[in-house]
Design an enzyme around this catalytic site. Structure first.
Site, PDB file in Angstrom:
ATOM      1  N   GLU A 394      42.838  53.644  15.281  1.00 13.41           N
ATOM      2  CA  GLU A 394      44.273  53.877  15.156  1.00 13.41           C
ATOM      3  C   GLU A 394      44.704  53.715  13.700  1.00 13.41           C
ATOM      4  O   GLU A 394      44.458  52.667  13.090  1.00 13.41           O
ATOM      5  CB  GLU A 394      45.040  52.896  16.040  1.00 13.41           C
ATOM      6  CG  GLU A 394      44.676  52.978  17.515  1.00 13.41           C
ATOM      7  CD  GLU A 394      45.122  51.739  18.276  1.00 13.41           C
ATOM      8  OE1 GLU A 394      46.026  51.027  17.788  1.00 13.41           O
ATOM      9  OE2 GLU A 394      44.553  51.480  19.347  1.00 13.41           O
ATOM     10  N   LEU A 423      45.874  55.782  21.007  1.00 12.05           N
ATOM     11  CA  LEU A 423      46.034  54.337  21.122  1.00 12.05           C
ATOM     12  C   LEU A 423      45.455  53.884  22.466  1.00 12.05           C
ATOM     13  O   LEU A 423      46.166  53.755  23.459  1.00 12.05           O
ATOM     14  CB  LEU A 423      47.520  53.971  21.008  1.00 12.05           C
ATOM     15  CG  LEU A 423      47.858  52.523  20.676  1.00 12.05           C
ATOM     16  CD1 LEU A 423      49.269  52.439  20.084  1.00 12.05           C
ATOM     17  CD2 LEU A 423      47.767  51.621  21.884  1.00 12.05           C
ATOM     18  N   GLU A 425      42.061  51.324  23.280  1.00 19.06           N
ATOM     19  CA  GLU A 425      40.848  50.664  22.779  1.00 19.06           C
ATOM     20  C   GLU A 425      39.620  50.990  23.610  1.00 19.06           C
ATOM     21  O   GLU A 425      38.505  51.091  23.075  1.00 19.06           O
ATOM     22  CB  GLU A 425      41.073  49.151  22.716  1.00 19.06           C
ATOM     23  CG  GLU A 425      41.969  48.710  21.563  1.00 19.06           C
ATOM     24  CD  GLU A 425      43.439  49.001  21.788  1.00 19.06           C
ATOM     25  OE1 GLU A 425      44.196  49.075  20.803  1.00 19.06           O
ATOM     26  OE2 GLU A 425      43.830  49.156  22.976  1.00 19.06           O
ATOM     27  N   TYR A 451      43.792  43.098  20.563  1.00 15.45           N
ATOM     28  CA  TYR A 451      43.746  44.390  21.240  1.00 15.45           C
ATOM     29  C   TYR A 451      42.367  44.686  21.824  1.00 15.45           C
ATOM     30  O   TYR A 451      42.220  45.631  22.601  1.00 15.45           O
ATOM     31  CB  TYR A 451      44.126  45.512  20.275  1.00 15.45           C
ATOM     32  CG  TYR A 451      45.528  45.444  19.727  1.00 15.45           C
ATOM     33  CD1 TYR A 451      46.441  44.475  20.157  1.00 15.45           C
ATOM     34  CD2 TYR A 451      45.951  46.349  18.757  1.00 15.45           C
ATOM     35  CE1 TYR A 451      47.726  44.414  19.639  1.00 15.45           C
ATOM     36  CE2 TYR A 451      47.241  46.297  18.239  1.00 15.45           C
ATOM     37  CZ  TYR A 451      48.118  45.329  18.681  1.00 15.45           C
ATOM     38  OH  TYR A 451      49.394  45.277  18.168  1.00 15.45           O
ATOM     39  N   HIS A 496      49.025  39.360  16.682  1.00 14.41           N
ATOM     40  CA  HIS A 496      48.585  39.640  15.315  1.00 14.41           C
ATOM     41  C   HIS A 496      47.926  38.442  14.663  1.00 14.41           C
ATOM     42  O   HIS A 496      47.535  38.501  13.498  1.00 14.41           O
ATOM     43  CB  HIS A 496      49.780  40.114  14.482  1.00 14.41           C
ATOM     44  CG  HIS A 496      50.463  41.304  15.078  1.00 14.41           C
ATOM     45  ND1 HIS A 496      51.613  41.202  15.818  1.00 14.41           N
ATOM     46  CD2 HIS A 496      50.125  42.610  15.081  1.00 14.41           C
ATOM     47  CE1 HIS A 496      51.972  42.405  16.242  1.00 14.41           C
ATOM     48  NE2 HIS A 496      51.086  43.276  15.813  1.00 14.41           N
TER      49      HIS A 496
END
Length: 696
Positions: A394, A423, A425, A451, A496
Site C-alpha cells: 500500500e 488495501l 494484507e 495490520y 501505529h
C-alpha cells in the site's frame, strides 16, 4: 445400503459425448480415489493410517483435471483425489494411488511431504501442496496467476508455460471465508485494471461444511453475478456434463486471461472424515439421496452406453479395490520420521555461505544516511542486482511509502517492479506467495505491524509451511518489510505503535530481522534478500518507525545515529556489541538500542548487545557477552507477556548461564494515544534504574 454391483446392474445406459478412451481413464481415476478413501479407513482401523478426510462424492473433479493441461499449476482442496490421479495419469505416472496412501501412512518415502502430512502435491505434476485448506491457499493461487504475466514482462524465467492457467479448488463452506472473498476480490481488482489474471476458481459444492448446511443456491447468489467474474455451473455427479463445462471454463480463462468461477455440484459420501458420525445431523433419507447421486454410478451409465457390460464395470471396481488394499498393506510398515531433527530439517535456517554467495551488488558511500535512506538505498541495490525482485504494498509506489522509505524507486525501476496494491494484507501476502513459487523475488510491505495480524496465517500456514510440506521442492522466497514498534511522536495509538511480535516468533523457520542502525539495516536487508534468493527463505524485516529519520543519539545536532552505507555484510543470526564494559551487559534491540547506549554513556562498566536478529537469536554472541560481565539486563520494548525477553532469558538458562539476570519491558497493554503511551512503553529511565540496581 445396496452394494455397488447391485446398483450398477440396475442402471440405464447414457451417451458419452467425449473420447471413449478418456472415459475409461477418468473412471479409473474416480475408482482410485474412492478406494483410497476406503483403504485409508481400513488403515486407520489397523493403526497404520493417520488421515481419513476423503474425496468420496467429489470424484467429478477428475473432469476438471481432464479439462486442463498437465503443466497448469494446481492448488487443490483436500477432496481432490480424482483430480490428482487424473493429473498423474496425464503426466504418465502410475504412482498416483501409491502417493496418496503413502501420505495416509505418514511414510518418509511419500514424494512431496515425506511423511510430514497427507497432502495432494507433487512437483513434476505442477501440484503445489496445500494442507487442510479452508481457503487459505486462494491468495497464493491469485498470486501465481498474477505472476505468470509479470514474469514475462520482467524477462524472468517462469516455471509455468506462457499460456498456463492456475486452478484452485475449495469447498462451499470455505467460499464464505474472508480469505476466499479477499483473494477473489483481489483477482477481480487486478483484472478490472486490465492485468492478466488467468485463474480458474473451482468450488466443489456438496452443500455442507462438516455439519453446517450451505443454503441452497447460495454459491450462485454470491458469485453467479459478480461483475468481471465469469460464472460456470456443472453437475459434478455427471462426468460428461462436468467435463463439458470445465472445458468451457478452462478455455475461457486461457483465451481471455481473466478469472472464472466454476461451481461443481457434488455430494459428500462417507462423512467429513473417519471420525464423523453423520447420523447425528443428517437424516437417513438425505444420506440415501446422496448415495443415489454417487459419481461412480453416473460414470457407470456412460460406460454402459459406450459398450461396457455391467460385469466389466463391476470387475474394474473390484480390481481397483484389490489394488488399493494391496498398496495399503505394502505401505503400512514403511519407515516414518523418527527424530525432531529429521522432522524439522526443511525448516533449517539458510547456510551462511549460500547467503554470502548471493549478496546483491552494493554501492558503498561515505555519505551519512538515516535509517530510512539506508533502507531505500538497499532496496535500490536489490532491484538493480536481481531482475526478479519486486517491491509492492500500500502506497509504496507513486507516494514512496507513508514514511518515504521507497521514494524514487518506482521512477527508477518502473511500475512493473515497484507498485501499489489494494488495501488487503491477505492479498498482499498471497501475491508474494504466488510470486515466490513463480520465479520472482517478492519484497512486500505491510504498512504497520498491527495490520499484519488479520493476515498472519498467510505467513504461518502458507509461507513458512511450504518448504516443510514439500521437502523444499517448493519454496516461496520472500522478504516482508513491516514498519513497527512504538515511540512515534505526534502519531499514536495502538494501530501505529504495535510491538506484538509473539505471533512472529513462534513461526518455525522464518528469519526475523530487527535493525536499529542505518548501516545494519542495509546490510541485513541484503542478507535477507540473498537468503530468499539462494535458499527460498521467508524473512520478516521489522523497521522501527521512530528511528526512520533519527539523526542524533546523545544530544541534538550530534548526528551520531547517521551511518555510511555499509560495504560489509551482516550474517544472519549475529549480534553487534557496543562498548567494552565488564560490569553489566544490556541485551536489547530496536528502539532499545539508542536508549541503552545513552544509559551506557552515563553509567560506567556497561556493554550493549544489539541482537539485530530475533530469529534465529544470536545465541553465540548472547552467551559470550553475558559471560563477560556475569550480569545481564534485557531491555525489551515488547510486552512483558509474550515478548522477546522471555525467549532471551530462556536461552541463557538453557545454555547454563549462572550469572545475575533481570529484564525491563513494556507493559502488558495496548499503546494508547498521546502522552499516555509513555506510561506503558519501555523507557530510558526504567533501563537506567534497573542497570544501577544490578550493579549495586
Amino acid at each position: 445400503m445396496r452394494t455397488f454391483a447391485e446398483r450398477v446392474r440396475g442402471l440405464a445406459p447414457a451417451t458419452w459425448e467425449h473420447d471413449a478412451d478418456l472415459l475409461r481413464g477418468l473412471y479409473d481415476a474416480q475408482l482410485g480415489s474412492r478406494h483410497a478413501d476406503l483403504a485409508a479407513r481400513w488403515m486407520q482401523s489397523q493403526g497404520t493410517g493417520f488421515y481419513t478426510i476423503g474425496s468420496a462424492g467429489h470424484e467429478g473433479n477428475a473432469a476438471v483435471a481432464a479439462a486442463l493441461e498437465p503443466t497448469d499449476p494446481a492448488l487443490l482442496h483436500y477432496r481432490s483425489g480424482a483430480f490428482y490421479l487424473t493429473r498423474a495419469a496425464q503426466c504418465g505416472s502410475k504412482e498416483g494411488l501409491r502417493d496418496i496412501l503413502l501420505g495416509v501412512a505418514a511414510a518418509t518415502s511419500e514424494p512431496i511431504a515425506g511423511g510430514r502430512h497427507k497432502v495432494f502435491g507433487r512437483h513434476e505434476l505442477s501440484v503445489i501442496p496445500q494442507t487442510s485448506t479452508i481457503a487459505s491457499h486462494l491468495p497464493r493461487a491469485m498470486g501465481v496467476a498474477f505472476s505468470m504475466n509479470r514474469s514475462a514482462k520482467l524477462g524472468v524465467p517462469s516455471p509455468w508455460p506462457s499460456d498456463a492457467i492456475v486452478v484452485t479448488s475449495f469447498g462451499d463452506a470455505s467460499a464464505n471465508h474472508s480469505t476466499a472473498t479477499g483473494a477473489i476480490n483481489a483477482a477481480l481488482h487486478a483484472s478490472y485494471q486490465g492485468l492478466p489474471m488467468p485463474l480458474l476458481l473451482v468450488c466443489e459444492d456438496n452443500g455442507i461444511g462438516i455439519s453446517v448446511r450451505t443454503p441452497d443456491g447460495w454459491i450462485r447468489q454470491a458469485y453467479g453475478s459478480r461483475p468481471g467474474l465469469r460464472y460456470f455451473d456443472a453437475d459434478g455427479t455427471d462426468l460428461d456434463a462436468a467435463l463439458s463445462m470445465a472445458t468451457e471454463a478452462a478455455t475461457f480463462v486461457r483465451r481471455n486471461r481473466r478469472p472464472a468461477f466454476l461451481r461443481l455440484r457434488t455430494v459428500r459420501l462417507l462423512g467429513h472424515a473417519g471420525s464423523d458420525v453423520e447420523a447425528a445431523y443428517r437424516s437417513p433419507a438425505e444420506l440415501a439421496a446422496d448415495e443415489e447421486l454417487d459419481p461412480l454410478l453416473g460414470t457407470a451409465r456412460y460406460l454402459l452406453g459406450a459398450g461396457y457390460s455391467a460385469d466389466e464395470i463391476i470387475d474394474l471396481y473390484d480390481e481397483k479395490h484389490a489394488e488399493a488394499h494391496r498398496i495399503a498393506a505394502e505401505v503400512a510398515g514403511l519407515p516414518q520420521l523418527t527424530s525432531p531433527e529429521v522432522v524439522a530439517a526443511p525448516l533449517r535456517f539458510p547456510a551462511p555461505e549460500a547467503v554470502a554467495d548471493a549478496l546483491p551488488q552494493r554501492t558503498p558511500t561515505a555519505e551519512p544516511l538515516t535509517l530510512s535512506q539506508s533502507i531505500n538505498r538497499a532496496l535500490s541495490d536489490v532491484l538493480a542486482s536481481y531482475p526478479e525482485a519486486m517491491v509492492f504494498g500500500e502506497d509504496v509506489g507513486r507516494k514512496g511509502g507513508v514514511y518515504g522509505v521507497t521514494r524514487g524507486l518506482q521512477k527508477a525501476f518502473g511500475p512493473p517492479r515497484v507498485f501499489d496494491t489494494l488495501l488487503d494484507e491477505q492479498s498482499i501476502l498471497g501475491l508474494a506467495l504466488g510470486a515466490g513459487v513463480s520465479g520472482l523475488l517478492p519484497i512486500p510491505e505491510i504498512q504497520y505491524l498491527a495490520y499484519l495480524h488479520n493476515a498472519e496465517d498467510q505467513l504461518r500456514g502458507e509461507a513458512a509451511s511450504l518448504k516443510f510440506f514439500s521437502q523444499e521442492q517448493y519454496a516461496n522466497p520472500m522478504v516482508l518489510r513491516i514498519a513497527g514498534y512504538g515511540y512515534q511522536k505526534g502519531f499514536g495509538g495502538h494501530f501505529h505503535n504495535d510491538d506484538a511480535l509473539g505471533v512472529l516468533r513462534d513461526i518455525p523457520g522464518i528469519v526475523i530481522a530487527s535493525p536499529s542502525r542505518p548501516d545494519d539495516a542495509a546490510a541485513m536487508l541484503h542478507a535477507c534478500t540473498a537468503a530468499a534468493r539462494s535458499s527460498g527463505t521467508v524473512s520478516v524485516f521489522l523497521e522501527p518507525i521512530a528511528l526512520y529519520h533519527r539523526r542524533d543519539l546523545y544530544e541534538d545536532g550530534d548526528e551520531q545515529w547517521l551511518a555510511p552505507y555499509p560495504d560489509e555484510p551482516v550474517p544472519i543470526g549475529r549480534g553487534r556489541t557496543y562498548g567494552d564494559g565488564t560490569e553489566l551487559t544490556i541485551v536489547t534491540f530496536g528502539n532499545g538500542v539508542p536508549m541503552s547506549l545513552r544509559v551506557a554513556a552515563r553509567v560506567p562498566g556497561i556493554r550493549v548487545l544489539d541482537l539485530r536478529w530475533l530469529a534465529p537469536l544470536p545465541v553465540e554472541d548472547l552467551l559470550r557477552e553475558a559471560n563477560i560481565t556475569g550480569r545481564v539486563l534485557v531491555a525489551d520494548e515488547t510486552r512483558r507477556s509474550g515478548g522477546v525477553s522471555e525467549g532471551i532469558l530462556a536461552t541463557l538458562i538453557d545454555h547454563g548461564y549462572a550469572g545475575r539476570l533481570a529484564r525491563v519491558t513494556s507493559y502488558d497493554s495496548y499503546v494508547p494515544l498521546g502522552a499516555a503511551a509513555h506510561e506503558v512503553l519501555l523507557s530510558e529511565q526504567t533501563i537506567e534504574k534497573a542497570a544501577r540496581g544490578l550493579l549495586s
